[in-house]
Write a protein that holds these residues in place. Structure first.
Motif, PDB file in Angstrom:
ATOM      1  N   PRO A  58       0.797  -1.239   0.000  1.00  0.00           N
ATOM      2  CA  PRO A  58       0.000   0.000   0.000  1.00  0.00           C
ATOM      3  C   PRO A  58       0.829   1.288   0.000  1.00  0.00           C
ATOM      4  N   ASP A  59       2.089   1.229   0.466  1.00  0.00           N
ATOM      5  CA  ASP A  59       2.950   2.413   0.463  1.00  0.00           C
ATOM      6  C   ASP A  59       3.744   2.561  -0.826  1.00  0.00           C
ATOM      7  N   GLY A  60       3.574   1.620  -1.750  1.00  0.00           N
ATOM      8  CA  GLY A  60       4.274   1.693  -3.027  1.00  0.00           C
ATOM      9  C   GLY A  60       5.589   0.936  -3.075  1.00  0.00           C
ATOM     10  N   ASN A  61       5.977   0.303  -1.975  1.00  0.00           N
ATOM     11  CA  ASN A  61       7.204  -0.487  -1.963  1.00  0.00           C
ATOM     12  C   ASN A  61       7.023  -1.748  -2.802  1.00  0.00           C
ATOM     13  N   LEU A  62       8.083  -2.164  -3.467  1.00  0.00           N
ATOM     14  CA  LEU A  62       8.035  -3.413  -4.216  1.00  0.00           C
ATOM     15  C   LEU A  62       8.143  -4.593  -3.260  1.00  0.00           C
ATOM     16  N   VAL A  63       7.352  -5.622  -3.530  1.00  0.00           N
ATOM     17  CA  VAL A  63       7.401  -6.870  -2.774  1.00  0.00           C
ATOM     18  C   VAL A  63       7.614  -7.983  -3.789  1.00  0.00           C
ATOM     19  N   GLU A  64       8.727  -8.686  -3.644  1.00  0.00           N
ATOM     20  CA  GLU A  64       9.058  -9.782  -4.549  1.00  0.00           C
ATOM     21  C   GLU A  64       8.837 -11.088  -3.805  1.00  0.00           C
ATOM     22  N   ILE A  65       8.003 -11.956  -4.374  1.00  0.00           N
ATOM     23  CA  ILE A  65       7.839 -13.277  -3.787  1.00  0.00           C
ATOM     24  C   ILE A  65       8.625 -14.266  -4.643  1.00  0.00           C
ATOM     25  N   VAL A  66       9.345 -15.168  -3.976  1.00  0.00           N
ATOM     26  CA  VAL A  66      10.322 -16.016  -4.659  1.00  0.00           C
ATOM     27  C   VAL A  66      10.241 -17.451  -4.143  1.00  0.00           C
ATOM     28  N   ALA A  67      10.464 -18.400  -5.047  1.00  0.00           N
ATOM     29  CA  ALA A  67      10.654 -19.803  -4.694  1.00  0.00           C
ATOM     30  C   ALA A  67      11.792 -20.339  -5.553  1.00  0.00           C
ATOM     31  N   LYS A  68      12.528 -21.284  -5.032  1.00  0.00           N
ATOM     32  CA  LYS A  68      13.563 -21.939  -5.825  1.00  0.00           C
ATOM     33  C   LYS A  68      12.896 -22.696  -6.962  1.00  0.00           C
ATOM     34  N   ALA A  69      13.439 -22.588  -8.157  1.00  0.00           N
ATOM     35  CA  ALA A  69      12.901 -23.312  -9.304  1.00  0.00           C
ATOM     36  C   ALA A  69      12.904 -24.802  -8.996  1.00  0.00           C
ATOM     37  N   GLY A  70      11.850 -25.468  -9.418  1.00  0.00           N
ATOM     38  CA  GLY A  70      11.738 -26.898  -9.168  1.00  0.00           C
ATOM     39  C   GLY A  70      11.065 -27.222  -7.851  1.00  0.00           C
ATOM     40  N   GLN A  71      10.932 -26.233  -6.966  1.00  0.00           N
ATOM     41  CA  GLN A  71      10.264 -26.462  -5.687  1.00  0.00           C
ATOM     42  C   GLN A  71       8.848 -25.915  -5.686  1.00  0.00           C
ATOM     43  N   TRP A  72       8.448 -25.209  -6.736  1.00  0.00           N
ATOM     44  CA  TRP A  72       7.105 -24.637  -6.795  1.00  0.00           C
ATOM     45  C   TRP A  72       6.216 -25.575  -7.614  1.00  0.00           C
TER      46      TRP A  72
END
Length: 71
Positions: free
Chosen positions: A54-68
């Motif tokens: 809501p404040d405009g900050n970037l939020v990156e969600i990440v998973a190791k490839a092959g684990q998702w």
């Protein structure tokens, strides 16, 4: 890194959150009204999705490839 241009005077924080399933987490966040920037995509050894809080900050969600798993 993600091709998102920096804008002078705007927030410059990026919060990185690791999850077991980027696609599911991204879908839940967007459904809850979080602003989507980039949908889940593979990048190197990871799968990433990019949103803004809501404040405009970037939020990156990440998973190791092959684990998702895609829903």
């Amino acid at each position: 890194m993600h091709g998102v241009e920096a804008a002078p005077g705007s927030p410059a924080v990026v919060l990185v959150v690791w999850t077991a399933d980027v696609d599911h987490a991204y879908g839940e966040l967007v459904a809850a009204g979080v602003h989507a920037v980039q949908p889940p995509h593979d990048r190197g050894n990871n799968r990433n999705g990019l949103l803004r809080d809501p404040d405009g900050n970037l939020v990156e969600i990440v998973a190791k490839a092959g684990q998702w798993r895609q829903w």
